[in-house]
Design a protein around this motif. Structure first.
Motif, mmCIF file in Angstrom:
data_model
loop_
_atom_site.group_PDB
_atom_site.id
_atom_site.type_symbol
_atom_site.label_atom_id
_atom_site.label_comp_id
_atom_site.label_asym_id
_atom_site.label_seq_id
_atom_site.Cartn_x
_atom_site.Cartn_y
_atom_site.Cartn_z
ATOM 1 N N LYS A 102 29.504 37.705 -73.638
ATOM 2 C CA LYS A 102 30.396 38.326 -72.645
ATOM 3 C C LYS A 102 31.583 39.067 -73.251
ATOM 4 O O LYS A 102 32.110 39.998 -72.659
ATOM 5 C CB LYS A 102 30.902 37.270 -71.665
ATOM 6 N N GLU A 110 31.848 33.109 -76.594
ATOM 7 C CA GLU A 110 31.445 34.411 -76.040
ATOM 8 C C GLU A 110 31.834 35.566 -76.965
ATOM 9 O O GLU A 110 31.791 36.732 -76.569
ATOM 10 C CB GLU A 110 32.052 34.618 -74.643
ATOM 11 N N ALA A 133 38.924 39.565 -64.288
ATOM 12 C CA ALA A 133 37.829 38.772 -63.727
ATOM 13 C C ALA A 133 36.893 38.292 -64.837
ATOM 14 O O ALA A 133 36.445 37.130 -64.839
ATOM 15 C CB ALA A 133 37.057 39.602 -62.701
ATOM 16 N N LEU A 134 36.619 39.177 -65.789
ATOM 17 C CA LEU A 134 35.719 38.814 -66.883
ATOM 18 C C LEU A 134 36.324 37.708 -67.753
ATOM 19 O O LEU A 134 35.644 36.733 -68.107
ATOM 20 C CB LEU A 134 35.424 40.066 -67.728
ATOM 21 N N GLN A 166 36.165 34.509 -65.924
ATOM 22 C CA GLN A 166 34.791 34.009 -65.922
ATOM 23 C C GLN A 166 34.516 33.139 -67.154
ATOM 24 O O GLN A 166 33.906 32.078 -67.059
ATOM 25 C CB GLN A 166 33.817 35.206 -65.939
ATOM 26 N N VAL A 176 31.615 27.716 -60.433
ATOM 27 C CA VAL A 176 32.394 28.930 -60.693
ATOM 28 C C VAL A 176 31.566 30.138 -60.249
ATOM 29 O O VAL A 176 30.449 30.331 -60.720
ATOM 30 C CB VAL A 176 32.737 29.049 -62.195
ATOM 31 N N ASP A 194 30.377 34.143 -59.738
ATOM 32 C CA ASP A 194 30.323 35.302 -60.631
ATOM 33 C C ASP A 194 31.400 36.277 -60.140
ATOM 34 O O ASP A 194 31.218 36.983 -59.149
ATOM 35 C CB ASP A 194 28.929 35.944 -60.555
ATOM 36 N N PHE A 195 32.551 36.269 -60.831
ATOM 37 C CA PHE A 195 33.708 37.010 -60.328
ATOM 38 C C PHE A 195 33.465 38.518 -60.283
ATOM 39 O O PHE A 195 33.847 39.193 -59.328
ATOM 40 C CB PHE A 195 34.956 36.692 -61.161
ATOM 41 N N LEU A 196 32.841 39.055 -61.337
ATOM 42 C CA LEU A 196 32.623 40.509 -61.371
ATOM 43 C C LEU A 196 31.694 40.946 -60.236
ATOM 44 O O LEU A 196 31.921 41.958 -59.574
ATOM 45 C CB LEU A 196 32.045 40.932 -62.722
ATOM 46 N N LYS A 197 30.660 40.143 -60.001
ATOM 47 C CA LYS A 197 29.721 40.444 -58.924
ATOM 48 C C LYS A 197 30.447 40.347 -57.580
ATOM 49 O O LYS A 197 30.299 41.198 -56.707
ATOM 50 C CB LYS A 197 28.567 39.425 -58.990
ATOM 51 N N SER A 198 31.242 39.309 -57.469
ATOM 52 C CA SER A 198 31.955 39.042 -56.231
ATOM 53 C C SER A 198 32.909 40.180 -55.839
ATOM 54 O O SER A 198 32.949 40.583 -54.679
ATOM 55 C CB SER A 198 32.717 37.731 -56.397
ATOM 56 N N GLU A 258 37.919 34.199 -56.236
ATOM 57 C CA GLU A 258 37.160 35.453 -56.136
ATOM 58 C C GLU A 258 37.733 36.363 -55.042
ATOM 59 O O GLU A 258 37.675 37.580 -55.153
ATOM 60 C CB GLU A 258 35.665 35.166 -55.954
#
Lengths: 487, 97
Positions: A70, A114, A224-225, A228, A245, A247-251, A463
């Protein structure tokens, strides 16, 4: 030719993946920027040049092998109250001046896993106690937008480092606003997650029922990343929550056009706010009305938050800082008598504000005053929490200013502790209630100083907070780049 | 003054801190001003309100009491103010019986 001054983490990841840049180039560019601007800004306490380059070379090898992580190859900074094994962790205090962290904080383990690269450790108010980074035992940090002004605090080093592109992101800690207020002052995004979402193992404790680690970045997506990567349950922190938790980016993409019910607490807007700042914030609110239902709400106990906080936080600090006694680690003053040794080590090792808060905490907890101060404050805390829980029955999110004024001048408030405490009035209630809050830049004053708004959400709806911040960022549609970067 | 100079000295002792006279005087004034500000809490009605010490409704988690290796001994020794071989020299912290 890549313009490193406008590069985000997500863009850098794409360029790294395509082989357009290497992690080593990215790290060298960051180090070059530190050499260029940090002599003026002084965001870093320690720069790990050698370690960062070595990690970048390793990241480049992994990228070539096609490995996907990530944050692989991304240089970030870390506030100097979060432990990175083998590097100094001073908390900007003389008492820990020579302390080298024997282990990694859980957030560091997660970032490392990551592929993130740690550039160095950033300046703070000693033990995270302050709102201007002037309480650092080593040196104050300056605001990249105006070197005569404070970057905010206590995570002022992290905010200033991200604002002046000395690293693509950072981690700070927020006990009463220590991420959101400096983010607002420096024109970057800064988030305090819900209490319990991010492990505090390896964060030097200040006030344990309020402290929370969180990210800084130049965009909401990058924030957000980073969140995450660091969020999630940790058995090493007994206050870490066992929650899933998202998926913040998706959210935030899914909520890109969601219409929210947003509450504006009248107590925040009726208090004394700098008029130019208020105008900028109200303009944004007008624009948000196109998509969102905006209504006035009441958080009636807001005016008691600062008093409540400055009883509870020092009381917890009094207890947490008892460990610095000169016995097994940290600074030890020579003395024949044990009690004298404790007193001298602590008197010489701690700075003014830390001592002031230890004294306040001891007073609030002492026999005869416990009920009137500590217990009373803990009950008012219940009412403050209740205000928010009631509000969230009516609205999805709450929007407020982050600070009552734009960044103030260095030296302006340092001699008046109470004035300094009052500058945290809009951020403190969020910590007392354990809620997630984010600061996102929305404009500049005529003096070219950043103005920000704060989005606050219900517990573990981080989110949603990010989603509103993302929409606001889109609406504002402006890159906040201080002029020091083009000099 | 919400707090006296004597009280400041007494609390300083409890905190294992020491202040010279000048520092103690300034601190007495600063703390008094702050404590006066705290008085506003006394106007809040908290009858039948339970205190909040923690905002999360979580219980203290339990785990198995298993022995695990501790890999950081050398790193911890490096931070000690005084060493004798692999032992940390500390001042005598207990009274002779």
């Amino acid at each position: 030719m890549t313009d490193f001054k406008e590069l985000t983490i997500l863009e850098a990841l794409k360029l790294l993946e395509k082989g357009k840049i290497s992690s080593k180039e990215l790290v060298e560019e960051t180090l070059k920027q530190i050499k260029k601007v940090d002599p003026q800004i002084k965001a870093y306490i320690y720069v790990d040049e050698e370690g960062a380059i070595k990690s970048a070379e390793e990241a480049d090898r992994l990228i070539q092998k096609g490995e996907k992580k990530k944050l692989l190859g991304i240089p970030i900074s870390i506030k100097d109250n979060i432990c990175i094994k083998g590097l100094p962790t001073t908390c900007a205090s003389k008492i820990l001046q020579n302390f080298v962290a024997p282990y990694n904080a859980t957030v560091i383990e997660r970032l490392k896993a990551e592929g993130a690269i740690f550039i160095g450790k950033t300046n703070l108010d000693e033990f995270a106690m302050g709102s201007s980074t002037e309480n650092s035992a080593f040196f104050p940090t300056r605001n990249p937008w105006d070197l005569e002004r404070v970057p905010g605090g206590s995570s002022g080093g992290s905010a200033a480092a991200v604002a002046s592109r000395m690293g693509l992101g950072s981690l700070g800690s927020d006990t009463g606003g220590s991420i959101r207020q400096p983010a607002a002052f420096c024109g970057v995004v800064g988030m305090k997650p819900t209490y319990g979402l991010v492990s505090r193992f390896g964060l030097v404790a200040f006030a344990s029922s309020l402290d929370q680690i969180g990210p800084f970045a130049t965009t909401v997506e990058d924030t957000a990343l980073l969140l995450q990567v660091i969020a999630g349950h940790d058995p090493k922190d007994s206050t870490s929550a066992s929650v899933e938790v998202p998926d913040f980016l998706k959210s935030i993409k899914e909520h890109e056009k969601t219409s929210f019910k947003i509450g504006l607490p009248k107590e925040y807007f009726e208090s004394e706010i700098d008029s130019e700042m208020a105008k900028i914030i109200l303009e944004i609110i007008e624009k948000l009305k196109k998509r969102h239902k905006i209504k006035e709400i009441s958080l009636p106990h807001t005016e008691y938050a600062v008093a409540t906080y400055y009883i509870i936080a020092p009381a917890e600090a009094f207890s947490n800082l008892a460990r610095y006694d000169g016995v097994k680690y940290g600074f030890r003053a020579e003395s024949k008598n044990l009690i004298e040794m404790y007193k001298k080590s602590r008197a010489l090792g701690f700075g003014k504000e830390v001592k002031r808060r230890i004294m306040l905490g001891a007073y609030a907890l002492s026999a005869g005053y416990y009920d009137a101060f500590y217990l009373k404050a803990s009950k008012v805390r219940t009412l403050i929490l209740h205000d928010f829980l009631e509000a969230f029955k009516e609205v999805d999110l709450i929007l407020t200013p982050v600070t009552p004024t734009p960044p103030f001048k260095i030296g302006e408030k340092i001699s008046d502790p109470l004035q300094m405490y009052l500058s945290d009035i809009f951020t403190i209630p969020v910590n007392l209630a354990g809620l997630p809050g984010i600061s996102v830049p929305v404009g500049l004053t005529s003096d070219n100083l950043p103005v920000a708004v704060q989005a606050i959400g219900p517990h573990f709806r981080d989110e949603l907070v990010l989603s509103l911040a993302y929409q606001i960022e889109k609406e504002v549609n402006k890159k906040f780049v201080p002029s020091i970067l083009s000099e | 003054m919400a707090i006296s100079l004597e009280e400041v000295y007494k609390i300083a002792h409890l905190c294992r801190l020491e202040f010279n006279e000048e520092e103690a005087k300034v601190l007495t004034e600063e703390l008094s001003k702050i404590l006066d500000y705290f008085k506003k809490l006394q106007t809040v009605n908290t009858e039948n309100v339970a205190p909040t010490f923690h905002t999360l409704k979580v219980k203290t988690p339990f785990r198995e009491d298993e022995v695990k290796e501790f890999p950081y001994i050398e790193d911890i020794l490096k931070n000690a103010p005084q060493l004798y071989e692999r032992m940390i020299i500390v001042p005598k912290v207990v009274k002779t019986p």
